[in-house]
Scaffold this motif. Structure first.
Motif, PDB file in Angstrom:
ATOM      1  N   PHE A  23       0.849  -1.200   0.000  1.00 28.29           N
ATOM      2  CA  PHE A  23       0.000   0.000   0.000  1.00 28.29           C
ATOM      3  C   PHE A  23       0.879   1.242   0.000  1.00 28.29           C
ATOM      4  O   PHE A  23       2.044   1.194   0.429  1.00 28.29           O
ATOM      5  CB  PHE A  23      -0.864   0.065   1.279  1.00 28.29           C
ATOM      6  N   ASN A  24       0.319   2.360  -0.442  1.00 26.80           N
ATOM      7  CA  ASN A  24       0.947   3.643  -0.186  1.00 26.80           C
ATOM      8  C   ASN A  24       0.830   3.927   1.310  1.00 26.80           C
ATOM      9  O   ASN A  24      -0.246   3.808   1.893  1.00 26.80           O
ATOM     10  CB  ASN A  24       0.247   4.760  -0.969  1.00 26.80           C
ATOM     11  N   ALA A  25       1.948   4.283   1.940  1.00 28.07           N
ATOM     12  CA  ALA A  25       1.957   4.488   3.389  1.00 28.07           C
ATOM     13  C   ALA A  25       0.964   5.569   3.793  1.00 28.07           C
ATOM     14  O   ALA A  25       0.934   6.653   3.204  1.00 28.07           O
ATOM     15  CB  ALA A  25       3.361   4.838   3.851  1.00 28.07           C
ATOM     16  N   GLY A  26       0.142   5.261   4.790  1.00 27.61           N
ATOM     17  CA  GLY A  26      -0.798   6.233   5.337  1.00 27.61           C
ATOM     18  C   GLY A  26      -2.062   6.449   4.536  1.00 27.61           C
ATOM     19  O   GLY A  26      -2.915   7.237   4.942  1.00 27.61           O
ATOM     20  N   GLU A  27      -2.208   5.759   3.419  1.00 30.33           N
ATOM     21  CA  GLU A  27      -3.368   6.001   2.548  1.00 30.33           C
ATOM     22  C   GLU A  27      -4.604   5.234   2.988  1.00 30.33           C
ATOM     23  O   GLU A  27      -5.730   5.744   2.882  1.00 30.33           O
ATOM     24  CB  GLU A  27      -3.001   5.626   1.110  1.00 30.33           C
ATOM     25  N   VAL A  28      -4.418   4.000   3.469  1.00 30.90           N
ATOM     26  CA  VAL A  28      -5.545   3.162   3.896  1.00 30.90           C
ATOM     27  C   VAL A  28      -5.437   2.989   5.399  1.00 30.90           C
ATOM     28  O   VAL A  28      -4.492   2.336   5.883  1.00 30.90           O
ATOM     29  CB  VAL A  28      -5.512   1.794   3.183  1.00 30.90           C
ATOM     30  N   PRO A  29      -6.369   3.537   6.179  1.00 32.64           N
ATOM     31  CA  PRO A  29      -6.249   3.516   7.644  1.00 32.64           C
ATOM     32  C   PRO A  29      -6.091   2.120   8.231  1.00 32.64           C
ATOM     33  O   PRO A  29      -5.307   1.918   9.161  1.00 32.64           O
ATOM     34  CB  PRO A  29      -7.551   4.174   8.109  1.00 32.64           C
ATOM     35  N   ASP A  30      -6.820   1.147   7.716  1.00 35.06           N
ATOM     36  CA  ASP A  30      -6.761  -0.220   8.247  1.00 35.06           C
ATOM     37  C   ASP A  30      -6.048  -1.149   7.273  1.00 35.06           C
ATOM     38  O   ASP A  30      -6.452  -2.283   7.044  1.00 35.06           O
ATOM     39  CB  ASP A  30      -8.164  -0.738   8.554  1.00 35.06           C
ATOM     40  N   ALA A  31      -4.948  -0.646   6.712  1.00 40.56           N
ATOM     41  CA  ALA A  31      -4.246  -1.382   5.660  1.00 40.56           C
ATOM     42  C   ALA A  31      -3.756  -2.749   6.136  1.00 40.56           C
ATOM     43  O   ALA A  31      -3.863  -3.742   5.409  1.00 40.56           O
ATOM     44  CB  ALA A  31      -3.075  -0.555   5.147  1.00 40.56           C
TER      45      ALA A  31
END
Length: 338
Positions: A23-31
């Protein structure tokens, strides 16, 4: 994969390789939780289609289908029907019913050996999707010849990646890359911030003769990539190096190609077609990546000089493909082969 941009990577071992969700860091809260769910799905798929567990759906099908029609789950039936279409498209270059040949060469035990002529002849007679009958109305499968074995090794990883991408996208994830062993990859959205002009995810293609050297970079824009080669999986028989990718038409290891990479909308197709292209060689480009089609390809062949390579590309432009290695690399199009 280009990791210069900040990413969050969650991985796990499955299907004899490492799968990673990026994932892109910080993009999906519950990644992390999303990634674990996707990896759990990949584990579940492996348990269904592996030939290394007698309890799997595929193993049970292999054991019973020669004796009569067997019901098959809807998604697995769909995969087998698509595999048969790819078998016909590639003229048998891709064939997931060559399990008897895989067994004869010892690859099922991951210990290569050259079979006797009699063993090879028997395995060839029991191989081929032409012996696999499909009943779409009843969603049933049967084998018209005893000894036939399905082995989804050349398409299963890609299928699992497609399913994981679908799960993540359905859950609202806009940008993510999923790969299995780095040879099967699919990406959606954009790597890094969605700035003007930025597109896709950058993925590296290794130089088949120079470990650690990147031959090219591909920008995957809502696409998948599959690479096939025998650089890491091979055995030596009487001084001859034999790869683990079999030509299902002849029953012997394919030769003449260093690596084959296919870019397609789905990872299952990219995996299967890269295997077919590795088997078919330059003559297979018209089948795998016909001009103007949705499938692109990179075929790496031995060059004229020792240690050099010829890179044949099809349906790729400068926005998608960047050749990085230059010394000893000749880039040509399909029509330039002679």
């Amino acid at each position: 994969m280009d990791l210069d941009l900040h990413t969050l990577v969650v991985g796990r071992e499955a299907m004899a390789c490492r799968f990673e969700i990026v994932f892109n860091a910080g993009e999906v809260p519950d990644a992390t939780e999303r990634a674990i769910e996707a990896l759990d799905l990949i584990d579940a798929i492996e348990s269904r289609i592996t030939v290394y567990r007698n309890t799997s759906e595929l193993a049970r099908l292999n054991a019973a289908a020669a004796s009569g029609w067997q019901p098959v789950a809807e998604d697995l039936f769909g995969l087998l029907a698509h595999a048969k279409e790819l078998f016909e498209r590639t003229g048998g270059g891709f064939d997931c019913a060559a399990g008897a040949l895989v067994r004869a060469w010892g690859f099922l035990e991951r210990q290569g050996r050259t079979p006797s002529e009699a063993t090879l002849a028997a395995a060839r007679a029991a191989s081929g999707l032409q012996w696999v009958e499909l009943d779409p109305e009843g969603r049933r499968v049967r084998f018209s010849r005893p000894g036939v074995e399905l082995n989804l090794g050349a398409i299963g990883k890609g299928w699992a990646i497609d399913r994981a991408i679908e799960m993540l996208r359905d859950g609202g994830v806009a940008s993510v890359l999923v790969h299995g062993g780095q040879s099967s990859v699919r990406a959606i959205g954009v790597q890094g911030p969605a700035l003007p002009g930025r597109r896709g995810w950058k993925v590296g293609v290794r130089h088949p003769l120079r470990p650690g050297l990147r031959l090219a970079t591909i920008t995957l824009d809502e696409r998948a990539l599959g690479t096939s080669g025998s650089g890491t999986q091979f055995f030596i028989d009487r001084g001859r190096r034999l790869g683990h990718i079999l030509d299902p038409r002849t029953g012997v290891p394919a030769e003449g190609v260093l690596s084959a990479t296919v870019i397609a909308p789905h990872a299952a197709d990219a995996d299967a077609l890269s295997t077919a292209l590795y088997v078919l060689g330059p003559e297979g480009l018209a089948r795998v990546a016909p001009p103007g089609g949705t499938v692109a390809a990179i075929l790496v062949l031995p060059g004229r000089a020792s240690g050099s390579v010829r890179v044949v590309t099809a349906n790729l432009d400068e926005q998608t493909l960047a050749i990085e290695a230059t010394e000893g690399v000749e880039v040509v199009g399909p029509t330039d082969l002679g």
